[in-house]
Enzyme design. Structure first.
Site, PDB file in Angstrom:
ATOM      1  N   ASP A  51       0.820  -1.204   0.000  1.00  0.00           N
ATOM      2  CA  ASP A  51       0.000   0.000   0.000  1.00  0.00           C
ATOM      3  C   ASP A  51       0.857   1.258   0.000  1.00  0.00           C
ATOM      4  OD1 ASP A  51      -2.307  -1.528   0.111  1.00  0.00           O
ATOM      5  OD2 ASP A  51      -2.487  -1.398   2.292  1.00  0.00           O
ATOM      6  N   TYR A 109       5.268  -9.934   7.199  1.00  0.00           N
ATOM      7  CA  TYR A 109       5.186  -8.511   7.494  1.00  0.00           C
ATOM      8  C   TYR A 109       5.496  -8.266   8.964  1.00  0.00           C
ATOM      9  CZ  TYR A 109       2.860  -7.247   3.079  1.00  0.00           C
ATOM     10  OH  TYR A 109       2.569  -7.013   1.762  1.00  0.00           O
TER      11      TYR A 109
END
Length: 242
Positions: A51, A109
């Site tokens: 993102d 992540y």
């Protein structure tokens, strides 16, 4: 011939990895630099989207080229002309069937939180003032493990063909100074999924929900039932396994 690129990037200056028509992207920057150095149009395929504002401490991409070059030399030249927010670690020749996205077995992540005002952390960690119980958060993490429909954590309006993800690791760790790091690994991630999971776990740590709320969400929850989407600047794509 196909080449694998390992790199990292600070996502603050980009709209994300993927090319967009109205904003700078990491993919476009890398394609432009490679095309300049190799003397032709080069298309770069990445391991997946990130993102806007999200970082990658380790990212993988591939490209095809028939040009003759030394990978080490091109790596050096790329680092000289790419924006300061992007750094190339390595370029290596791989088999033609290698694919940066589809050959990946898992992605990892990390999300960083600090609870005391600290101007030196603000760029890459979320200043969160809530008192959070890490044991409650990790009890909830245990319920995330396994294969689930994760649509309750997916950004509304996404166009994925499936929302099924196999989560193999989810845990919080607390440092001596009270800062927190969340690590999650899965075979795939949906748009905004990690940020929504972190927001939900923060609510659980604050006592808004019990740890068992994760199971309720996975069974019948919607995106509006899950927690807020936490800020992207504290999120890092940290590893990709092949």
């Amino acid at each position: 011939m196909r080449y694998k690129i390992t790199l990292c990037y600070n996502g603050s200056a980009f709209c994300g990895w993927q090319i967009q028509s109205n904003a700078p992207s990491v993919q476009q920057s890398l394609q432009d630099a490679l095309s300049t150095l190799l003397g032709g149009t080069v298309e770069v395929v990445g391991a997946g989207r990130t993102d806007s504002g999200v970082h990658a401490s380790r990212y993988v991409a591939h490209f095809d080229s028939d040009a003759e070059f030394e990978p080490e030399q091109i790596c050096y030249k790329l680092n000289a002309i790419l924006p300061k927010e992007v750094a190339i670690f390595d370029i290596e020749k791989v088999s033609d069937d290698f694919h940066a996205r589809f050959s990946a077995r898992s992605r990892q992540y990390k999300y960083y939180i600090h609870g005391r005002k600290d101007p030196f952390r603000d760029a890459f960690s979320w200043y969160c003032r809530y008192d959070m119980d890490v044991d409650r958060m990790n009890a909830a993490c245990a319920l995330l493990l396994g294969t689930h429909d994760c649509s309750c954590f997916e950004k509304t309006g996404s166009d994925n063909t499936t929302s099924i993800c196999d989560i193999t690791c989810a845990r919080w760790e607390k440092a001596s100074d009270g800062s927190l790091v969340f690590t999650i690994e899965a075979n795939r991630f949906l748009r905004n999924m990690v940020r929504a999971i972190v927001g939900t776990l923060v609510d659980i740590g604050r006592g808004v929900h019990e740890p068992s709320y994760i199971s309720e969400l996975l069974e019948k929850g919607t995106r509006s039932d899950a927690g807020q989407s936490v800020p992207g600047h504290a999120l890092f794509l940290s590893d990709i396994k092949y």
